[in-house]
Write a protein that holds these residues in place. Structure first.
Motif, mmCIF file in Angstrom:
data_model
loop_
_atom_site.group_PDB
_atom_site.id
_atom_site.type_symbol
_atom_site.label_atom_id
_atom_site.label_comp_id
_atom_site.label_asym_id
_atom_site.label_seq_id
_atom_site.Cartn_x
_atom_site.Cartn_y
_atom_site.Cartn_z
ATOM 1 N N HIS A 150 1.180 -0.916 0.000
ATOM 2 C CA HIS A 150 0.274 -0.015 0.061
ATOM 3 C C HIS A 150 0.878 1.198 0.196
ATOM 4 O O HIS A 150 0.490 2.092 -1.109
ATOM 5 N N LYS A 151 1.817 1.293 0.580
ATOM 6 C CA LYS A 151 2.527 2.403 1.495
ATOM 7 C C LYS A 151 3.756 2.850 -0.185
ATOM 8 O O LYS A 151 3.724 3.463 -0.822
ATOM 9 N N LYS A 152 3.497 1.503 -0.710
ATOM 10 C CA LYS A 152 4.670 2.037 -2.338
ATOM 11 C C LYS A 152 3.666 2.158 -3.133
ATOM 12 O O LYS A 152 4.241 3.466 -4.388
ATOM 13 N N ILE A 153 2.583 2.043 -3.628
ATOM 14 C CA ILE A 153 1.986 2.724 -4.501
ATOM 15 C C ILE A 153 1.290 3.782 -4.140
ATOM 16 O O ILE A 153 1.125 4.871 -4.951
ATOM 17 N N ALA A 154 0.311 3.905 -3.005
ATOM 18 C CA ALA A 154 0.225 5.317 -2.108
ATOM 19 C C ALA A 154 1.277 6.730 -2.729
ATOM 20 O O ALA A 154 0.725 7.073 -3.456
ATOM 21 N N LYS A 155 2.659 6.101 -2.681
ATOM 22 C CA LYS A 155 3.994 7.520 -3.061
ATOM 23 C C LYS A 155 3.240 7.730 -4.594
ATOM 24 O O LYS A 155 3.799 8.427 -4.521
ATOM 25 N N PHE A 156 3.248 6.981 -5.619
ATOM 26 C CA PHE A 156 2.694 7.251 -7.303
ATOM 27 C C PHE A 156 1.444 7.914 -6.988
ATOM 28 O O PHE A 156 0.831 8.262 -7.847
ATOM 29 N N THR A 157 0.596 7.180 -6.314
ATOM 30 C CA THR A 157 -1.410 7.184 -6.411
ATOM 31 C C THR A 157 -1.027 8.722 -5.861
ATOM 32 O O THR A 157 -2.424 10.162 -6.688
ATOM 33 N N PHE A 158 -0.842 9.661 -4.929
ATOM 34 C CA PHE A 158 -0.794 10.574 -3.739
ATOM 35 C C PHE A 158 -0.621 11.502 -5.195
ATOM 36 O O PHE A 158 -1.706 12.290 -5.441
ATOM 37 N N PRO A 159 0.756 11.555 -5.872
ATOM 38 C CA PRO A 159 1.075 13.705 -6.704
ATOM 39 C C PRO A 159 -0.185 13.010 -7.671
ATOM 40 O O PRO A 159 -0.384 14.331 -8.196
ATOM 41 N N LEU A 160 -0.743 11.799 -8.599
ATOM 42 C CA LEU A 160 -1.424 11.605 -9.565
ATOM 43 C C LEU A 160 -2.443 11.834 -9.109
ATOM 44 O O LEU A 160 -3.247 13.236 -9.531
ATOM 45 N N TRP A 161 -3.356 11.624 -7.774
ATOM 46 C CA TRP A 161 -4.390 12.461 -7.765
ATOM 47 C C TRP A 161 -4.681 13.804 -6.985
ATOM 48 O O TRP A 161 -6.097 14.792 -7.848
ATOM 49 N N LEU A 162 -3.547 14.588 -6.433
ATOM 50 C CA LEU A 162 -3.754 15.267 -6.258
ATOM 51 C C LEU A 162 -3.573 16.410 -7.495
ATOM 52 O O LEU A 162 -4.029 17.502 -7.760
ATOM 53 N N TYR A 163 -2.780 15.771 -8.681
ATOM 54 C CA TYR A 163 -2.502 16.892 -10.293
ATOM 55 C C TYR A 163 -4.192 16.102 -10.133
ATOM 56 O O TYR A 163 -4.564 17.656 -10.925
ATOM 57 N N VAL A 164 -4.764 15.782 -10.458
ATOM 58 C CA VAL A 164 -5.899 15.602 -10.748
ATOM 59 C C VAL A 164 -6.964 16.124 -10.335
ATOM 60 O O VAL A 164 -7.326 17.709 -11.104
ATOM 61 N N ALA A 165 -7.364 16.560 -8.589
ATOM 62 C CA ALA A 165 -7.941 17.386 -8.110
ATOM 63 C C ALA A 165 -7.855 18.495 -8.388
ATOM 64 O O ALA A 165 -8.535 19.405 -8.484
#
Length: 171
Positions: free
Chosen positions: A142-157
């Motif tokens: 979870h932590k490994k993929i969250a490092k990629f998910t967070f900036p992508l999702w934040l950029y989209v928002a």
């Protein structure tokens, strides 16, 4: 746990394909119902709220507030789902608004819009996989993929809000 993860993986694949196709397909459906023009600022506000929630959720987990983090992430997913529903409804009942700016700013707008659209498609499986890894207690992955998910999702928002602000004078 492995069997549960495989079950979720099937849903992740289905949703990652169906959601973008449904959004694209529903853009071609026009309902003879007029929804209020104030929907775009509402769903842009939901994007802004999602961005704030994401930042606070990262703060929460870095400060070992796991329950707060979990609640915030579920809220962020709910906000994104509500945004998507309102966005589709608006575009099924209203004509698309053309950006009216000229010169270099038009290219800035188009770049932000294009990256927003592309990353909004790409982020779907990232969010779903990250969520599944959390609910199946696979926190290392979870932590490994969250490092990629967070900036992508934040950029989209955030880029969704920026796109709205840039096009809002032309509604």
């Amino acid at each position: 746990m492995e069997q549960t993860t495989k079950k979720y993986n099937k849903w992740i694949i289905v949703l990652s394909i169906v959601i973008p196709l449904a959004v694209a397909g529903l853009f071609n459906v026009k309902l003879e119902v007029k929804l209020p023009v104030f929907l775009p600022p509402i769903y842009a506000s939901i994007n802004a709220i999602t961005a704030v929630i994401l930042v606070v959720a990262v703060w929460a987990i870095k400060n070992n507030k796991k329950d707060l983090h979990e609640g915030l992430m579920k809220t962020a997913i709910l906000c994104s789902a509500i945004f998507l529903i309102l966005y589709i409804l608006y575009h099924m009942t209203s004509n698309s608004t053309k950006y009216g700016g000229e010169g270099a700013i038009k290219y800035v707008y188009l770049f932000i819009l294009l990256t927003h659209i592309l990353l909004s498609i790409i982020v779907i499986p990232f969010v779903l996989v990250t969520y599944v890894r959390a609910i199946t207690n696979n926190f290392e992955k979870h932590k490994k993929i969250a490092k990629f998910t967070f900036p992508l999702w934040l950029y989209v928002a955030v880029s969704g809000v920026v796109v709205y602000l840039m096009i809002s004078p032309y509604y």
